[in-house]
Design a protein around this motif. Structure first.
Motif, PDB file in Angstrom:
ATOM      1  N   GLU A   2       0.843  -1.188   0.000  1.00 55.83           N
ATOM      2  CA  GLU A   2       0.000   0.000   0.000  1.00 55.83           C
ATOM      3  C   GLU A   2       0.881   1.241   0.000  1.00 55.83           C
ATOM      4  OE1 GLU A   2      -3.598   1.742   2.772  1.00 55.83           O
ATOM      5  OE2 GLU A   2      -2.866  -0.292   3.098  1.00 55.83           O
ATOM      6  N   THR A   3       0.532   2.199  -0.846  1.00 53.33           N
ATOM      7  CA  THR A   3       1.284   3.440  -0.914  1.00 53.33           C
ATOM      8  C   THR A   3       0.353   4.597  -0.612  1.00 53.33           C
ATOM      9  OG1 THR A   3       2.750   2.507  -2.577  1.00 53.33           O
ATOM     10  CG2 THR A   3       2.747   4.888  -2.374  1.00 53.33           C
ATOM     11  N   ARG A   4       0.815   5.505   0.240  1.00 53.48           N
ATOM     12  CA  ARG A   4       0.030   6.673   0.620  1.00 53.48           C
ATOM     13  C   ARG A   4       0.923   7.901   0.563  1.00 53.48           C
ATOM     14  NH1 ARG A   4      -2.602   4.105   6.162  1.00 53.48           N
ATOM     15  NH2 ARG A   4      -3.462   2.247   5.191  1.00 53.48           N
ATOM     16  N   THR A   5       0.306   9.068   0.664  1.00 58.35           N
ATOM     17  CA  THR A   5       1.054  10.323   0.690  1.00 58.35           C
ATOM     18  C   THR A   5       0.776  11.014   2.015  1.00 58.35           C
ATOM     19  OG1 THR A   5       0.836  10.535  -1.695  1.00 58.35           O
ATOM     20  CG2 THR A   5       1.427  12.518  -0.495  1.00 58.35           C
ATOM     21  N   CYS A   6       1.803  11.653   2.592  1.00 61.21           N
ATOM     22  CA  CYS A   6       1.602  12.407   3.827  1.00 61.21           C
ATOM     23  C   CYS A   6       2.549  13.599   3.854  1.00 61.21           C
ATOM     24  CB  CYS A   6       1.802  11.530   5.055  1.00 61.21           C
ATOM     25  SG  CYS A   6       3.496  11.030   5.365  1.00 61.21           S
ATOM     26  N   SER A   7       2.157  14.621   4.567  1.00 60.47           N
ATOM     27  CA  SER A   7       3.056  15.766   4.759  1.00 60.47           C
ATOM     28  C   SER A   7       3.614  15.753   6.172  1.00 60.47           C
ATOM     29  CB  SER A   7       2.320  17.077   4.475  1.00 60.47           C
ATOM     30  OG  SER A   7       1.193  17.181   5.307  1.00 60.47           O
ATOM     31  N   GLN A   8       2.878  15.179   7.105  1.00 67.14           N
ATOM     32  CA  GLN A   8       3.324  15.058   8.492  1.00 67.14           C
ATOM     33  C   GLN A   8       3.338  13.584   8.887  1.00 67.14           C
ATOM     34  OE1 GLN A   8       4.419  17.603  10.467  1.00 67.14           O
ATOM     35  NE2 GLN A   8       4.222  18.807   8.605  1.00 67.14           N
ATOM     36  N   ILE A   9       4.286  13.229   9.732  1.00 63.86           N
ATOM     37  CA  ILE A   9       4.385  11.857  10.229  1.00 63.86           C
ATOM     38  C   ILE A   9       3.944  11.899  11.687  1.00 63.86           C
ATOM     39  CG2 ILE A   9       5.895   9.888  10.618  1.00 63.86           C
ATOM     40  CD1 ILE A   9       7.789  11.139   8.480  1.00 63.86           C
ATOM     41  N   GLY A  10       2.761  11.373  11.944  1.00 63.33           N
ATOM     42  CA  GLY A  10       2.214  11.459  13.295  1.00 63.33           C
ATOM     43  C   GLY A  10       1.895  10.113  13.886  1.00 63.33           C
ATOM     44  N   GLY A  11       1.570  10.124  15.177  1.00 65.25           N
ATOM     45  CA  GLY A  11       1.290   8.918  15.937  1.00 65.25           C
ATOM     46  C   GLY A  11       0.151   8.091  15.397  1.00 65.25           C
ATOM     47  N   ASP A  12      -0.818   8.756  14.756  1.00 62.27           N
ATOM     48  CA  ASP A  12      -1.960   8.012  14.235  1.00 62.27           C
ATOM     49  C   ASP A  12      -1.572   7.127  13.049  1.00 62.27           C
ATOM     50  OD1 ASP A  12      -1.471  10.430  12.883  1.00 62.27           O
ATOM     51  OD2 ASP A  12      -3.497  10.450  12.039  1.00 62.27           O
TER      52      ASP A  12
END
Length: 197
Positions: A2-12
């Motif tokens: 699975e590939t996703r995009t994020c700008s922040q890396i958070g606990g969730d």
């Protein structure tokens, strides 16, 4: 895969007991051109919480030519951000495998074969843990390239024990380059890969 995009890396984004793999430049380490300073995209308290309380294994894998000098340079940056204890144990020694990778603890440099190196190292870590073999590697032992250990990819432990219960171990990979995301997701089965923008 699975590939996703994020700008922040958070606990969730980080499941309990997961293996979390960060690219270094432009992913975990952020360089500010104006101030010429580096910062961590993830606060140390969060990394520490994931490691100690959520029982995650944290890795840095950077695509830099695997030499002692390049490893030392990366280790200086990790120390500058105060993250050494997150990725390295006091008993860890540097390991140099010419043409393959160099590492100290869970700080690793290699070519663009990050997924293959990650699987190799995890396999070695688990083999070492199973045998209770905590022998430190002599950094000069592999200088010729003739004594390099063969890569072992089978037997990768996909579960972790949390609160007395075996649970499937998730592998998360964060990188700012799409080619690395594609490669990692294709090679590390069941991994969740995040393209960091």
């Amino acid at each position: 895969m699975e590939t996703r995009t994020c700008s922040q890396i958070g606990g969730d984004l980080i499941p309990e007991g997961s293996r979390v793999v960060f690219d270094w430049d432009n992913t975990l380490k952020v360089y500010n051109k104006e101030t010429r300073t580096i910062t961590s995209r993830v606060a140390k308290k969060d990394l520490k919480n994931w490691k100690e309380n959520r029982k995650c294994e944290l890795f840095v894998i950077s695509a830099i030519h695997p030499t002692r000098l390049n490893l030392e340079t990366l280790l200086i940056e990790v120390e500058k951000l105060g993250l050494t204890d997150i990725f390295i144990k006091e008993t860890d020694s540097a390991e140099i495998y010419p043409g393959k990778y160099a590492r100290k603890g869970n700080v690793i440099i290699c070519g663009y074969d990050k997924a293959e190196v990650f699987l190799d190292i995890c396999s070695r870590l688990e083999t070492s843990e199973v045998r209770n073999d905590n022998v430190e590697t002599d950094p000069g032992q592999y200088g010729t390239g003739e004594d390099e250990p063969d890569a072992v990819h089978d037997g990768l432990d996909e579960s972790v024990r949390i609160d007395g219960v075996d649970q499937k171990r998730t592998v998360l990979f964060f990188d700012d380059e799409e080619v690395n995301i594609s490669n990692f997701s294709a090679i590390v089965e069941g991994s969740i890969c995040y393209l960091v923008k």
